[in-house]
Design a protein around this motif. Structure first.
Motif, PDB file in Angstrom:
ATOM      1  N   ILE A 171      18.980  80.608  76.025  1.00  0.00           N
ATOM      2  CA  ILE A 171      18.738  79.982  77.162  1.00  0.00           C
ATOM      3  C   ILE A 171      19.358  78.451  76.897  1.00  0.00           C
ATOM      4  N   THR A 172      20.117  77.727  77.619  1.00  0.00           N
ATOM      5  CA  THR A 172      20.513  76.567  77.389  1.00  0.00           C
ATOM      6  C   THR A 172      20.731  75.786  78.532  1.00  0.00           C
ATOM      7  N   GLU A 173      21.388  74.613  78.387  1.00  0.00           N
ATOM      8  CA  GLU A 173      21.961  73.502  79.410  1.00  0.00           C
ATOM      9  C   GLU A 173      23.095  72.875  78.902  1.00  0.00           C
ATOM     10  N   THR A 174      23.912  72.655  79.761  1.00  0.00           N
ATOM     11  CA  THR A 174      25.150  71.831  79.232  1.00  0.00           C
ATOM     12  C   THR A 174      25.063  70.423  78.789  1.00  0.00           C
ATOM     13  N   TRP A 175      24.050  69.681  79.046  1.00  0.00           N
ATOM     14  CA  TRP A 175      23.576  68.337  78.607  1.00  0.00           C
ATOM     15  C   TRP A 175      23.118  68.379  77.182  1.00  0.00           C
TER      16      TRP A 175
END
Length: 199
Positions: free
Chosen positions: A80-84
């Motif tokens: 689970i991730t986000e680019t920021w």
């Protein structure tokens, strides 16, 4: 716990697909997630540079390579991730490098804000902290989890919070320096421990 493979693993993307998305967002001056703030857009640009650099420079020790190659049962490493997210930028290149060593490791990524129910099943001290690695067996049962940081980085976070009450810009700069100096050793050590427990 059993993860719904149709809802999460099936719709997850590969690391190369994630990097294509990442690159496009930087070009368009956007970011992933629900908040399109200037701060998070700027972090996305910075993380893109970090990710590209680490993809080129990550080196695993011979002993670590041998351990990861020993894994002989299929697993999905769902992240689970986000680019920021700065911690994700420091972590994903290492996960990708490990997954490339062994065809039994299938690295897949999902975005946190698009998968809130999944995220809420894997909170860290009640927080939606990322990146969060969920290791699944071939039946999509959870074997183990890891994240959002190595145990050593987590100790730095906890110690700073005790002294200052919260994490601030000074700490984020200090953590980046620590990541650079550590060169992923703490991440690899943690993942070796997870692998040894789950094999």
């Amino acid at each position: 716990m059993k993860i719904d493979s149709k809802e999460y693993v099936h719709k997850a993307i590969s690391y190369p697909e994630y990097k294509l998305l990442f690159k496009q967002l930087v070009k368009e001056e956007r970011t992933t997630g629900n908040e399109q703030s200037r701060e998070k857009i700027d972090f996305t640009k910075l993380n893109w540079s970090r990710t590209k650099r680490l993809d080129k420079t990550v080196i695993l020790s011979d002993s670590a390579i041998a351990i990861f190659k020993e894994l002989n049962t299929p697993q999905t490493w769902l992240v689970i991730t986000e680019t920021w997210c700065g911690d994700a930028a420091q972590t994903l290149p290492f996960l990708n490098k490990i997954a490339a060593l062994n065809e039994n490791i299938n690295l897949k990524l999902v975005l946190r804000d698009e998968n809130e129910e999944l995220m809420n099943s894997f909170l860290t001290n009640g927080s939606q902290s990322i990146p969060k690695l969920i290791i699944l067996d071939s039946n999509n049962h959870v074997i183990d989890t890891w994240g959002p940081r190595s145990s050593r980085a987590t100790q730095l976070v906890n110690d700073y919070k005790k002294l200052h009450g919260q994490l601030d810009a000074d700490f984020k700069k200090a953590l980046q320096i620590w990541y650079n100096n550590d060169e992923g050793v703490a991440i690899i050590e943690d993942l070796i421990s997870v692998i040894k427990v789950s094999v």
